[in-house]
Design an enzyme around this catalytic site. Structure first.
Site, PDB file in Angstrom:
ATOM      1  CG  ASN A 159      -2.032  -1.116   0.932  1.00 60.88           C
ATOM      2  OD1 ASN A 159      -2.159  -1.646  -0.181  1.00 60.88           O
ATOM      3  ND2 ASN A 159      -2.737  -1.488   1.971  1.00 60.88           N
TER       4      ASN A 159
ATOM      5  CG  ASP B 208      -5.824  -3.822   4.952  1.00 59.44           C
ATOM      6  OD1 ASP B 208      -5.029  -3.017   4.445  1.00 59.44           O
ATOM      7  OD2 ASP B 208      -7.046  -3.816   4.705  1.00 59.44           O
TER       8      ASP B 208
ATOM      9  NE  ARG C   7      -5.193  -6.861  -5.882  1.00 56.43           N
ATOM     10  CZ  ARG C   7      -6.023  -6.116  -5.150  1.00 56.43           C
ATOM     11  NH1 ARG C   7      -7.193  -6.597  -4.775  1.00 56.43           N
ATOM     12  NH2 ARG C   7      -5.700  -4.886  -4.800  1.00 56.43           N
TER      13      ARG C   7
HETATM   14  C1  EPZ Z   1      -6.649   1.523   1.548  1.00 59.16           C
HETATM   15  O1  EPZ Z   1      -7.855   1.421   0.802  1.00 59.16           O
HETATM   16  C2  EPZ Z   1      -5.939   0.199   1.372  1.00 59.16           C
HETATM   17  N1  EPZ Z   1      -5.623   0.006  -0.049  1.00 59.16           N
HETATM   18  C3  EPZ Z   1      -6.826  -0.934   1.883  1.00 59.16           C
HETATM   19  O2  EPZ Z   1      -6.043  -2.122   1.814  1.00 59.16           O
HETATM   20  C4  EPZ Z   1      -7.160  -0.682   3.349  1.00 59.16           C
HETATM   21  O3  EPZ Z   1      -8.065  -1.668   3.790  1.00 59.16           O
HETATM   22  C5  EPZ Z   1      -7.789   0.709   3.518  1.00 59.16           C
HETATM   23  O4  EPZ Z   1      -6.918   1.710   2.941  1.00 59.16           O
HETATM   24  C6  EPZ Z   1      -8.008   1.064   4.984  1.00 59.16           C
HETATM   25  O5  EPZ Z   1      -6.773   1.008   5.653  1.00 59.16           O
HETATM   26  C7  EPZ Z   1      -4.549   0.661  -0.535  1.00 59.16           C
HETATM   27  O6  EPZ Z   1      -3.880   1.402   0.165  1.00 59.16           O
HETATM   28  C8  EPZ Z   1      -4.229   0.397  -1.973  1.00 59.16           C
HETATM   29  P1  EPZ Z   1     -10.020   4.135   2.685  1.00 59.16           P
HETATM   30  P2  EPZ Z   1      -8.737   2.757   0.559  1.00 59.16           P
HETATM   31  O7  EPZ Z   1     -10.213   5.228   1.717  1.00 59.16           O
HETATM   32  O8  EPZ Z   1      -7.839   3.918   0.440  1.00 59.16           O
HETATM   33  C9  EPZ Z   1     -14.639   5.029   2.847  1.00 59.16           C
HETATM   34  C10 EPZ Z   1      -5.560  -4.335   1.305  1.00 59.16           C
HETATM   35  O9  EPZ Z   1      -6.024  -5.421   1.642  1.00 59.16           O
HETATM   36  N2  EPZ Z   1     -14.372   5.998   1.774  1.00 59.16           N
HETATM   37  O10 EPZ Z   1      -9.114   4.352   3.854  1.00 59.16           O
HETATM   38  O11 EPZ Z   1      -9.678   2.496  -0.552  1.00 59.16           O
HETATM   39  C11 EPZ Z   1     -14.403   3.587   2.411  1.00 59.16           C
HETATM   40  O12 EPZ Z   1     -15.544   3.079   1.758  1.00 59.16           O
HETATM   41  C12 EPZ Z   1      -6.485  -3.198   0.970  1.00 59.16           C
HETATM   42  O13 EPZ Z   1      -4.332  -4.063   1.226  1.00 59.16           O
HETATM   43  C13 EPZ Z   1     -15.392   6.870   1.381  1.00 59.16           C
HETATM   44  O14 EPZ Z   1     -16.494   6.817   1.909  1.00 59.16           O
HETATM   45  O15 EPZ Z   1      -9.529   2.817   1.925  1.00 59.16           O
HETATM   46  C14 EPZ Z   1     -14.117   2.895   3.722  1.00 59.16           C
HETATM   47  O16 EPZ Z   1     -15.334   2.590   4.359  1.00 59.16           O
HETATM   48  C15 EPZ Z   1      -7.950  -3.580   1.182  1.00 59.16           C
HETATM   49  N3  EPZ Z   1     -15.133   7.757   0.397  1.00 59.16           N
HETATM   50  C16 EPZ Z   1     -13.377   3.968   4.525  1.00 59.16           C
HETATM   51  O17 EPZ Z   1     -13.673   5.213   3.892  1.00 59.16           O
HETATM   52  C17 EPZ Z   1     -13.908   7.852  -0.201  1.00 59.16           C
HETATM   53  O18 EPZ Z   1     -13.723   8.725  -1.092  1.00 59.16           O
HETATM   54  C18 EPZ Z   1     -11.870   3.808   4.533  1.00 59.16           C
HETATM   55  O19 EPZ Z   1     -11.459   3.641   3.187  1.00 59.16           O
HETATM   56  C19 EPZ Z   1     -12.899   6.974   0.204  1.00 59.16           C
HETATM   57  C20 EPZ Z   1     -13.147   6.056   1.199  1.00 59.16           C
END
Ligand code: EPZ
Length: 427
Positions: A23, A306, A398
Site C-alpha cells: 500500500n 487489513d 496481489r
Molecule cells: C486503503 O484502501 C488500502 N488500499 C486498503 O487495503 C485498506 O483496507 C484501507 O486503505 C483502509 O486502511 C490501498 O492502500 C491500496 P479508505 P482505501 O479510503 O484507500 C470510505 C488491502 O487489503 N471511503 O481508507 O480504498 C471507504 O468506503 C487493501 O491491502 C469513502 O467513503 O480505503 C471505507 O469505508 C484492502 N469515500 C473507509 O472510507 C472515499 O472517497 C476507509 O477507506 C474513500 C473512502
C-alpha cells in the site's frame, strides 16, 4: 490455473523477511509521475498490484528499468499521457492514485475507476472533494471515467469527515505543486501515508505533519527524481505474526518497524502469545491455545482492518467467545462462509462477528474472496487438521510476495497444485 494446498498441524519455526509495503508502493510508484525525471525505488514488492501499476506507467510513456529483483528505475520525463482506461484499471483498485499524480503534474487526468470490490461499496467522493477544494473540475464521464482538470491548483484547507487512506494520499499528490499551503485535517496516519510524504519530500516537496492530525503541504514549483526505499509491509508482517501465534510456533519476522505493529502485537499478547520486539524485527512465540479477545478495527494506530480476517482465524480456535467489530468497511466478513466450511463457528450481525472458539478446524476446499481473506484461508489451512486447498489464489498474489516459499521456509507443508490435481470434490 493453480491452487495452494496446505497440510496443517505444523508449528512454524524460523525467520521470515518482510517485503516492501504493497500500500506504500501503490501510491509511491504513481507519485514518480510528479518528478518528471528518474527515480530509483528500492524494496519494491514483487506482487501483481505492482506489475499492473508499472504497466499503466509504461502505457502513459514512462520508462521502467529493472535494476534488480526489488529495485526499479522509473523515468517519467518522457511521460505524456494523462488517460488511464478501464482495460488497465480493472485489475487494481488503487489506480485512483493516478488521478492525483497526473493532476499534480499536468493539471488534468482521466482515470477509469474499478467498481466496488468484496469489501463493500468503495466510493471515491472524498478524493473528488479534495481535488475540487484545490480548484479542479471533477466529472464522471461515461464508462466510469473520472476526469479532473484545473488551470491552476491553489492550496486550501481540506477536512475529511471520514478517515481515508486513499483520499489522504491523493490530496497530497495533487497539493505538492499547488500554489500556497494546503492543510489536510483528519488525515489517515498509516505507515504508508508517512512513507509517501517522506518520498515526496525527497523529491523536493514540502510536507510536514504526516502521521499526525494535520498534514501541511507548502506547494513547490518543481519536483525532481530521487532514490527511495519502500517501507516494510505492516500487514504482511502481521500476517506472519498471526500464523506463528496460531500454529504454536516460534518465528522471527525480520525487516519490520515494530512501532508500526503495536496494535497487532498488543492483540497477540492479549490472546496469550509472546511477542519480543527487536530494532527491526519481532519474535512471536505461540501458546498452546489462544485466549479469546475482542477486536475493533480502527484507522492507524488502531487495529488495522487489513488484519481482521487473519485475526478471526486465530480467534476461531481460541478458548471462549470473541468479538470482532469491523468499523472501516461495510462488508468485510465474506470470508466467514469459507471459514465455516472448515468448522469455524462465527455469527455475523452487521458490523460485528461473534466467534465461538472451537478445538480445531478441519481442512477443506475453500477460496480466496479477496486479498486478506485469502491470507486468512491460508492461515486456517496451517492450523487445520488435514489438507486445505485454496482456490482463486490470484487475490493472494496481489499483495503477498513469494508467500508459498516464505511459509515453506518456516516449515509449513504448503505447495501449489494444478487444479486437475485437486483432491477436492468439485462444487
Ligand atoms: C486503503 O484502501 C488500502 N488500499 C486498503 O487495503 C485498506 O483496507 C484501507 O486503505 C483502509 O486502511 C490501498 O492502500 C491500496 P479508505 P482505501 O479510503 O484507500 C470510505 C488491502 O487489503 N471511503 O481508507 O480504498 C471507504 O468506503 C487493501 O491491502 C469513502 O467513503 O480505503 C471505507 O469505508 C484492502 N469515500 C473507509 O472510507 C472515499 O472517497 C476507509 O477507506 C474513500 C473512502
Amino acid at each position: 490455473m493453480e491452487k495452494i494446498a496446505v497440510r496443517g498441524g505444523i508449528p512454524l519455526h524460523g525467520n521470515v523477511k518482510i517485503s516492501g509495503a504493497k500500500n506504500a508502493a501503490a501510491a509511491i510508484l504513481p507519485a514518480t509521475i510528479l518528478a518528471g525525471g528518474k527515480c530509483i525505488i528500492e524494496n519494491v514488492p514483487r506482487i501483481s498490484d505492482v506489475k499492473y501499476t508499472l504497466r499503466i506507467l509504461e502505457r502513459l510513456g514512462a520508462k521502467v528499468r529493472v535494476i534488480n529483483k526489488s529495485t526499479l528505475e522509473i523515468d517519467t520525463a518522457p511521460l505524456k499521457g494523462f488517460t488511464v482506461t478501464h482495460e488497465l484499471t480493472r485489475h487494481m483498485r488503487a489506480s485512483y492514485y493516478f488521478l492525483g499524480a497526473l493532476l499534480g503534474r499536468f493539471g488534468k487526468a482521466k482515470v477509469a475507476m474499478p467498481g466496488g470490490c468484496n469489501l463493500g461499496v468503495r466510493p471515491i467522493d472524498l478524493h473528488e472533494k479534495a481535488f475540487a477544494a484545490l480548484g479542479a473540475k471533477v466529472d464522471t464521464e461515461e464508462n466510469a471515467i473520472i476526469s479532473a482538470s484545473a488551470d491552476k491548483l491553489v492550496g486550501t484547507r481540506i477536512y475529511f469527515d471520514v478517515v481515508s487512506v486513499g483520499a489522504t494520499a491523493n490530496a497530497m499528490l495533487a497539493a505538492v505543486r499547488a500554489e500556497g499551503r494546503t492543510e489536510i485535517e483528519n488525515p489517515a496516519k498509516e505507515p504508508h501515508i508517512v512513507d509517501l510524504a517522506n518520498f515526496l519530500n525527497s523529491m523536493g516537496a514540502n510536507i510536514r505533519g504526516a502521521g499526525t492530525d494535520i498534514i501541511r503541504v507548502d506547494g513547490v514549483k518543481e519536483l525532481h527524481g530521487c532514490t527511495w526505499s519502500v517501507v516494510p509491509d505492516q500487514i504482511e508482517a502481521g500476517t506472519y505474526m498471526v500464523a506463528a501465534a496460531v500454529t504454536g510456533g516460534d518465528v522471527t519476522i525480520e525487516n519490520v518497524t515494530p512501532k508500526h505493529l503495536e496494535a497487532i502485537t498488543a492483540k497477540l499478547r492479549e490472546s496469550g502469545a509472546t511477542v519480543d520486539e527487536g530494532d527491526d524485527s519481532v519474535r512471536v512465540i505461540g501458546g498452546s491455545r489462544p485466549a479469546k479477545c475482542s477486536v475493533k478495527t480502527m484507522p492507524h494506530p488502531g487495529f488495522p482492518t487489513d488484519m481482521q480476517p487473519q485475526m478471526a482465524v486465530l480467534l476461531s480456535v481460541a478458548q471462549g467467545t470473541s468479538y470482532i467489530t469491523e468499523s472501516i468497511f461495510d462488508n468485510r466478513f465474506r470470508y466467514v462462509d469459507q471459514l465455516a466450511r472448515m468448522g469455524a463457528v462465527v455469527k455475523v450481525d452487521g458490523k460485528m462477528a461473534v466467534i465461538e472458539g472451537v478445538e480445531s478446524l478441519m481442512g477443506a476446499p475453500v477460496q480466496a474472496d479477496d486479498l486478506r481473506a485469502g491470507a486468512a484461508m491460508l492461515i486456517a489451512g496451517l492450523v487445520a487438521n488435514g489438507q486445505t486447498e485454496i482456490d482463486r489464489i490470484e487475490y493472494i498474489e496481489r499483495g503477498y510476495e513469494e508467500i508459498v516459499a516464505k511459509f515453506r521456509a518456516l516449515g509449513a507443508d504448503i505447495r501449489y497444485i494444478k487444479c486437475e490435481e485437486s483432491t477436492a470434490l468439485t462444487a
